[in-house]
Design a protein around this motif. Sequence first.
Motif, PDB file in Angstrom:
ATOM      1  N   SER A 256      36.551  62.311  65.545  1.00 40.49           N
ATOM      2  CA  SER A 256      37.130  62.803  64.303  1.00 40.49           C
ATOM      3  C   SER A 256      38.609  62.496  64.325  1.00 40.49           C
ATOM      4  CB  SER A 256      36.899  64.311  64.157  1.00 40.49           C
ATOM      5  OG  SER A 256      37.666  65.011  65.123  1.00 40.49           O
ATOM      6  N   CYS A 257      39.301  62.856  63.269  1.00 42.21           N
ATOM      7  CA  CYS A 257      40.735  62.594  63.215  1.00 42.21           C
ATOM      8  C   CYS A 257      41.517  63.491  64.156  1.00 42.21           C
ATOM      9  CB  CYS A 257      41.244  62.724  61.779  1.00 42.21           C
ATOM     10  SG  CYS A 257      40.785  61.293  60.774  1.00 42.21           S
ATOM     11  N   SER A 258      40.846  64.452  64.786  1.00 39.22           N
ATOM     12  CA  SER A 258      41.500  65.260  65.817  1.00 39.22           C
ATOM     13  C   SER A 258      41.188  64.729  67.209  1.00 39.22           C
ATOM     14  CB  SER A 258      41.050  66.726  65.717  1.00 39.22           C
ATOM     15  OG  SER A 258      39.642  66.828  65.887  1.00 39.22           O
TER      16      SER A 258
ATOM     17  N   THR B 202      48.675  60.613  73.097  1.00 40.29           N
ATOM     18  CA  THR B 202      49.201  60.755  71.743  1.00 40.29           C
ATOM     19  C   THR B 202      50.487  61.575  71.759  1.00 40.29           C
ATOM     20  OG1 THR B 202      48.023  62.824  71.232  1.00 40.29           O
ATOM     21  CG2 THR B 202      46.858  60.757  70.786  1.00 40.29           C
ATOM     22  N   ILE B 203      51.264  61.446  70.686  1.00 39.46           N
ATOM     23  CA  ILE B 203      52.405  62.318  70.448  1.00 39.46           C
ATOM     24  C   ILE B 203      52.330  62.777  69.007  1.00 39.46           C
ATOM     25  CG2 ILE B 203      53.858  61.163  72.158  1.00 39.46           C
ATOM     26  CD1 ILE B 203      55.343  59.829  69.826  1.00 39.46           C
ATOM     27  N   MET B 204      53.063  63.821  68.690  1.00 39.04           N
ATOM     28  CA  MET B 204      53.093  64.310  67.320  1.00 39.04           C
ATOM     29  C   MET B 204      53.936  63.377  66.454  1.00 39.04           C
ATOM     30  SD  MET B 204      51.141  66.890  67.218  1.00 39.04           S
ATOM     31  CE  MET B 204      51.576  67.445  65.565  1.00 39.04           C
ATOM     32  N   VAL B 205      53.377  62.974  65.337  1.00 45.45           N
ATOM     33  CA  VAL B 205      54.122  62.160  64.370  1.00 45.45           C
ATOM     34  C   VAL B 205      53.909  62.765  62.991  1.00 45.45           C
ATOM     35  CG1 VAL B 205      53.906  60.039  65.727  1.00 45.45           C
ATOM     36  CG2 VAL B 205      52.204  60.560  63.993  1.00 45.45           C
ATOM     37  N   ASP B 206      54.744  62.362  62.060  1.00 42.38           N
ATOM     38  CA  ASP B 206      54.622  62.830  60.685  1.00 42.38           C
ATOM     39  C   ASP B 206      53.530  62.007  60.008  1.00 42.38           C
ATOM     40  OD1 ASP B 206      54.869  63.614  58.060  1.00 42.38           O
ATOM     41  OD2 ASP B 206      57.070  63.611  58.078  1.00 42.38           O
ATOM     42  N   VAL B 207      52.284  62.472  60.135  1.00 36.59           N
ATOM     43  CA  VAL B 207      51.146  61.714  59.615  1.00 36.59           C
ATOM     44  C   VAL B 207      51.188  61.630  58.097  1.00 36.59           C
ATOM     45  CG1 VAL B 207      48.633  61.646  59.460  1.00 36.59           C
ATOM     46  CG2 VAL B 207      49.719  62.261  61.608  1.00 36.59           C
ATOM     47  N   ALA B 208      51.633  62.691  57.442  1.00 38.23           N
ATOM     48  CA  ALA B 208      51.723  62.661  55.983  1.00 38.23           C
ATOM     49  C   ALA B 208      52.684  61.572  55.519  1.00 38.23           C
ATOM     50  CB  ALA B 208      52.162  64.022  55.457  1.00 38.23           C
TER      51      ALA B 208
ATOM     52  N   CYS C 109      40.323  56.196  62.750  1.00 35.07           N
ATOM     53  CA  CYS C 109      41.053  57.179  61.963  1.00 35.07           C
ATOM     54  C   CYS C 109      42.537  56.823  61.977  1.00 35.07           C
ATOM     55  CB  CYS C 109      40.837  58.566  62.542  1.00 35.07           C
ATOM     56  SG  CYS C 109      41.829  59.840  61.769  1.00 35.07           S
ATOM     57  N   PHE C 110      43.134  56.698  60.802  1.00 40.11           N
ATOM     58  CA  PHE C 110      44.529  56.280  60.717  1.00 40.11           C
ATOM     59  C   PHE C 110      45.454  57.274  61.417  1.00 40.11           C
ATOM     60  CE2 PHE C 110      48.627  56.281  58.384  1.00 40.11           C
ATOM     61  CZ  PHE C 110      49.048  55.001  58.726  1.00 40.11           C
ATOM     62  N   ALA C 111      45.174  58.565  61.293  1.00 37.06           N
ATOM     63  CA  ALA C 111      46.024  59.576  61.922  1.00 37.06           C
ATOM     64  C   ALA C 111      46.001  59.440  63.444  1.00 37.06           C
ATOM     65  CB  ALA C 111      45.580  60.972  61.500  1.00 37.06           C
ATOM     66  N   THR C 112      44.820  59.237  64.005  1.00 32.30           N
ATOM     67  CA  THR C 112      44.704  59.067  65.455  1.00 32.30           C
ATOM     68  C   THR C 112      45.411  57.803  65.902  1.00 32.30           C
ATOM     69  OG1 THR C 112      42.582  60.211  65.453  1.00 32.30           O
ATOM     70  CG2 THR C 112      43.076  58.866  67.373  1.00 32.30           C
ATOM     71  N   PHE C 113      45.206  56.714  65.146  1.00 35.96           N
ATOM     72  CA  PHE C 113      45.899  55.455  65.459  1.00 35.96           C
ATOM     73  C   PHE C 113      47.411  55.668  65.476  1.00 35.96           C
ATOM     74  CE2 PHE C 113      48.418  52.156  63.418  1.00 35.96           C
ATOM     75  CZ  PHE C 113      48.364  51.158  64.381  1.00 35.96           C
ATOM     76  N   ALA C 114      47.934  56.377  64.460  1.00 41.16           N
ATOM     77  CA  ALA C 114      49.376  56.585  64.355  1.00 41.16           C
ATOM     78  C   ALA C 114      49.915  57.330  65.574  1.00 41.16           C
ATOM     79  CB  ALA C 114      49.702  57.342  63.071  1.00 41.16           C
ATOM     80  N   ARG C 115      49.210  58.363  66.007  1.00 35.57           N
ATOM     81  CA  ARG C 115      49.668  59.153  67.157  1.00 35.57           C
ATOM     82  C   ARG C 115      49.618  58.337  68.449  1.00 35.57           C
ATOM     83  NH1 ARG C 115      45.884  63.017  64.723  1.00 35.57           N
ATOM     84  NH2 ARG C 115      47.047  64.392  63.321  1.00 35.57           N
TER      85      ARG C 115
ATOM     86  N   LEU D  26      56.138  52.496  65.025  1.00 33.74           N
ATOM     87  CA  LEU D  26      55.001  52.789  64.158  1.00 33.74           C
ATOM     88  C   LEU D  26      55.368  52.585  62.691  1.00 33.74           C
ATOM     89  CD1 LEU D  26      52.192  54.046  63.479  1.00 33.74           C
ATOM     90  CD2 LEU D  26      53.353  56.277  63.517  1.00 33.74           C
ATOM     91  N   PHE D  27      56.486  53.163  62.276  1.00 33.19           N
ATOM     92  CA  PHE D  27      56.866  53.055  60.878  1.00 33.19           C
ATOM     93  C   PHE D  27      57.332  51.645  60.517  1.00 33.19           C
ATOM     94  CE2 PHE D  27      56.791  57.657  61.279  1.00 33.19           C
ATOM     95  CZ  PHE D  27      56.186  58.016  60.077  1.00 33.19           C
TER      96      PHE D  27
END
Length: 202
Positions: free
Chosen positions: A6-8, A14-20, A102-108, A119-120
């Motif tokens: 899942s996206c979790s 991983t690290i915390m990123v501003d997924v929004a 999952c894009f959120a997981t990829f981003a982290r 990333l950005f």
Amino acid sequence: SPPALSCSSSIGRTIMVDVARATALALAQFPFNVGAFYGSSTGLALGVGVILDGATYPLFDENERLFDTVAGPAYVLTHECDIDADNDRAFNDYVLICPILCFATFAREFAAEQSEAALFGFIPDLAANRIFGALYIPPVGTSLPHGGILYLNQICSTHVAMLRAPSARALCALSQTAQRVVDFKLANQLLRPKADTLPRLR
């Protein structure tokens, strides 16, 4: 049953990123009409064009150096005629799918491996369809709330029974326009001429 992705979920660090913010940037760079990318899968045969959640497929475990099985979102590549249970013929028991990251997981994970700044810097190229072998797709309900990535080098097969398992369900279908986008991406990935000159035999 295989563990569900899942996206979790995460495979690596991983690290915390501003997924929004990352999602907003991706959607701003996405060159196609988001509102016309998906349609309902109701009434459609299970086959090419359908996006599933809970599809079972192999995933390489970097730590164990072995393949495991997981369940997660995937895009079906095999035509429905070739996996129809009522079509009793040879070679219709396996189906090609493309797992959707999952894009959120990829981003982290990307930010953890490189940096949030990297990333950005990468997202505009990914979302604008300038990366060979990967295609960003917009959000799909609660299964892919920030969108996903078709990672074409991860195309694999699974048994058709896994697509009809209780855990598997159709999320949506690509629109005709979206399928043309995906087909063009697949053709470019799979049918590019080899850089080296192959032997010329007669």
